[in-house]
Design a protein around this motif. Sequence first.
Motif, mmCIF file in Angstrom:
data_model
loop_
_atom_site.group_PDB
_atom_site.id
_atom_site.type_symbol
_atom_site.label_atom_id
_atom_site.label_comp_id
_atom_site.label_asym_id
_atom_site.label_seq_id
_atom_site.Cartn_x
_atom_site.Cartn_y
_atom_site.Cartn_z
ATOM 1 N N TYR A 60 -10.553 22.034 -37.431
ATOM 2 C CA TYR A 60 -10.254 23.853 -37.708
ATOM 3 C C TYR A 60 -9.314 23.734 -37.208
ATOM 4 O O TYR A 60 -8.514 24.868 -37.527
ATOM 5 N N SER A 143 -9.280 34.371 -29.738
ATOM 6 C CA SER A 143 -10.787 33.703 -30.507
ATOM 7 C C SER A 143 -11.765 34.565 -29.647
ATOM 8 O O SER A 143 -12.083 33.843 -28.516
ATOM 9 N N GLU A 145 -16.315 33.970 -28.986
ATOM 10 C CA GLU A 145 -17.022 32.916 -30.164
ATOM 11 C C GLU A 145 -18.745 33.371 -29.103
ATOM 12 O O GLU A 145 -18.924 33.080 -27.888
ATOM 13 N N SER A 247 -19.789 29.882 -33.861
ATOM 14 C CA SER A 247 -18.270 29.595 -34.962
ATOM 15 C C SER A 247 -18.990 28.418 -34.588
ATOM 16 O O SER A 247 -18.723 28.535 -36.668
ATOM 17 N N TYR A 248 -19.529 27.293 -34.613
ATOM 18 C CA TYR A 248 -19.861 26.114 -35.204
ATOM 19 C C TYR A 248 -20.767 26.020 -35.647
ATOM 20 O O TYR A 248 -21.019 25.912 -36.750
ATOM 21 N N SER A 304 -10.661 32.904 -39.361
ATOM 22 C CA SER A 304 -11.503 33.825 -39.332
ATOM 23 C C SER A 304 -11.944 32.296 -40.719
ATOM 24 O O SER A 304 -13.222 32.431 -41.045
ATOM 25 N N GLN A 308 -12.602 28.656 -39.122
ATOM 26 C CA GLN A 308 -14.311 29.485 -38.938
ATOM 27 C C GLN A 308 -14.265 30.522 -37.188
ATOM 28 O O GLN A 308 -15.672 30.102 -36.666
ATOM 29 N N LEU A 309 -13.574 30.326 -36.612
ATOM 30 C CA LEU A 309 -13.464 30.932 -35.645
ATOM 31 C C LEU A 309 -13.127 32.370 -35.654
ATOM 32 O O LEU A 309 -11.602 32.621 -35.600
ATOM 33 N N PRO A 310 -13.505 33.128 -34.850
ATOM 34 C CA PRO A 310 -13.764 34.797 -34.904
ATOM 35 C C PRO A 310 -12.366 35.157 -33.902
ATOM 36 O O PRO A 310 -12.951 35.114 -32.730
#
Lengths: 354, 461
Positions: A60, A143, A145, A247-248, A304, A308-310
């Motif tokens: 990540y 982030s 999540e 997120s995952y 993001s 994939q971490l907002p």
Amino acid sequence: MYKFTATIVAVILLSINLKARAFEIEDRKIFEAASVADAGSVTGIGLSELKIISSTDLNYFEPLVRQYQLQNPNVTVDYTVASTAEMFKAIHAEQQPFDLVISSAMDLQMKLVNDGFGKSYLSTQTAQLPSWAKWRDLLFAFSQEPAVVIASAKGMDDLSIPNNRQELITLLRENPDRFRGKIGTYDLRVSGAGYLFATQDVRQSDAFWRLAEVIGSLSPKLYCCSSNMIDDLESGELLLAYNVFGSYAAAGLSEQQDGQIVPMLDFTHLMLRTAMIPKYSDNHLNAGGFIDFLLSDSGKALLSSDAQLPPIQSEPVTESPHLQPIRLGPGLLVYLDQLKRKRFLEQWTDAMIR
Amino acid sequence: MSPTLQKSGSLRRRLLLQLLLAAALLSTFMYLSVRAVAEKAAEATHNNILGASATSIVEQLRSSNGEIVVDIPYSAFSMLGSISDDQVFYRIESDRETLTGYEDLPLPDATLEIDDPHYYTARYKSVVIRATAVRRVIPIAGKPKSVIVAVAQTRFGQDAIASGVANTAALLGVGFFILTGLLSWIATNNTVKPIRTVAEKITRRGPQDLRPLDHPVPQELQTLVDSLNGFIGRLRGTLRRTETFIADAAHHVRTPLAIVRTRAEIALRHAEGDDARQMLRSVIRAVDESSRSATQLLEHATVSYRSDQVSHETFDVSLMLQDVMGVHEATAELKDLVIHADVVQAVSLSGDRVLIESAVHNLLDNAIKYSEPDQHIDVTLQTDGADCLISICDLGRGLAGKSQADLTQRFERGSNVTDVVGSGLGLTIVEEVAHLHQGSFEILPRTGGGTCTSLRLPLSR
């Protein structure tokens, strides 16, 4: 052209820099400074290091580190992955010389800074963070999540999709045979994130204990990690998983259509992934620079897209009132209290394990 | 010129400095008290919340199966986080054994009353903390057991409030000081004003004005003004005695002089031989001169005397002027002089008739004395707004370069008049009369030869 000669070297060989170590690490990678790679020799002039310890998996964070190095070619990044509990031990008990601690365990991060292990950092980037996303210039969230419910579309086909915990309880009560042995959730005794989500659920609503009773009666499977739950849902072993890292889930479920995120509209907690600079850090300026990078527009975009971490956004929180960020603050210390934790886990075990 | 007095500081400056010092002291005092009060208030607020936090933990203490059960409510710490971002420490102990929390968190030395929060300040993890401890006794297996709950917080929030308040207080203090300074300045000026007024009153007075000061003065200046008036009184007395002495002396000289003159004229009539007649004529001339001096000394003494008590009668200046011209007509005719009068009728003036008459006498006398035979003298009376203007112009020998200031000095005469009888007191008298009536006197060379004198007097006072 930049040439990245990042080399993965066996962890054992590279423990020279660290103190005699008692904490367990899961993974480690050294991203050498680009300028070293270009010059072909280590001159050491203008070079510096950034030792990150993180609970976030390497894959990540690798794109983020590389982008950071594009902007800071003289910095060698040493990225160590450990569990949140081991990270806490490394900083709190062993005072290992890390420069940046990145963790999803908000409560442990909060305890680190509360107990005076943090070094304060102030920049224009951190000043723009909403007040709930930082604590006293010591702890910064980058982030947000959500903890979500995921369900298998195939397994749920004829059932109505629950929108809140009450409907979920009713659904499980009315279809015990279908869900028996097919529900997954965190094992709070081993997972810090699971414990944090559960304690926040309890704080928010009494429904958690009723839900725990119902899930407990359906022989649930207990997991250490979100990814395992997602995998088992995809493989059909699970019909439903409660409190999975959104997120995952978004990352793991996107490719296949079966698993889907079921939004809980009564409340959905947002866990904040936070960074803090330990007061023993030798390269705190690099660490601050990395925090600024995570909070910058390019950092947010990478967070993001690739990780994939907002990233932290104050708007969605106000637009969707069911999304509730877990606030950074001393309240988080309550469930870290040994007696409190013991009692809570006893109660949870009573409900969950029959 | 008067000798320069040595200054011993300025009253105004001294007063202002003292007021400013007081203002500075008060401002500092206000700054400190606002700070102290605000800090007390901030501490009280923090104490209350600490107390509430500790009490909420204490409320959850109970025993179960012979063990103490501690169940810290989430709000116990989150309420501390809601007022400031301060670090939170806690410790729960019973029988000197820490049940949970930070084992090294200092507890108070004092014995704690049950359920009564005790507040204290201590050092922990090298920072200053504010802490509270509450003791409660709970029954464990039928025996009472004492449990102490301590909750502590760093003081960053409180210090932030304090420094915010300190800034506001400092601003207030500076503002207060500026305002007080301004008011002090105004007050000082107002206080010193009567002194300046008295000084101005005295300065504005003419040299002959020896009336006592009757301007109302503040109590504190009363003594000063009283002594000043006493001094003026003594001065006036001395001056009066001097004038009286001169008048007496002049009077005593004039009578024998008249006798000497009469005898000399008789002797001249009977004298034979040019030398003797010439000698007698010069004797008569000397006697005339002395007599005139004596007369003017007497007149001057009168003016000085009357200056203390100028009478105010209203009279017609034009009539007075006619009278004076009538008196001098005979003398003028002797020299074949013509007096042209251009007199506005019925000009009523309020003033001392005797003094004004005396002044006009002197002016006309001068004009006649210094004119050549067959010349003419112009006497005009005009009104000019609130003043009347008496001008007497001759075509005589002029001023020979002497200025008005020189000519109006006592016993000062023109350099071109040694052949004419005169005392040098005439113009002095005119000047003093003008002054006494708040008027003015001007003596100027006339274009085309001669002299113009003009006396300007206000019509009413």
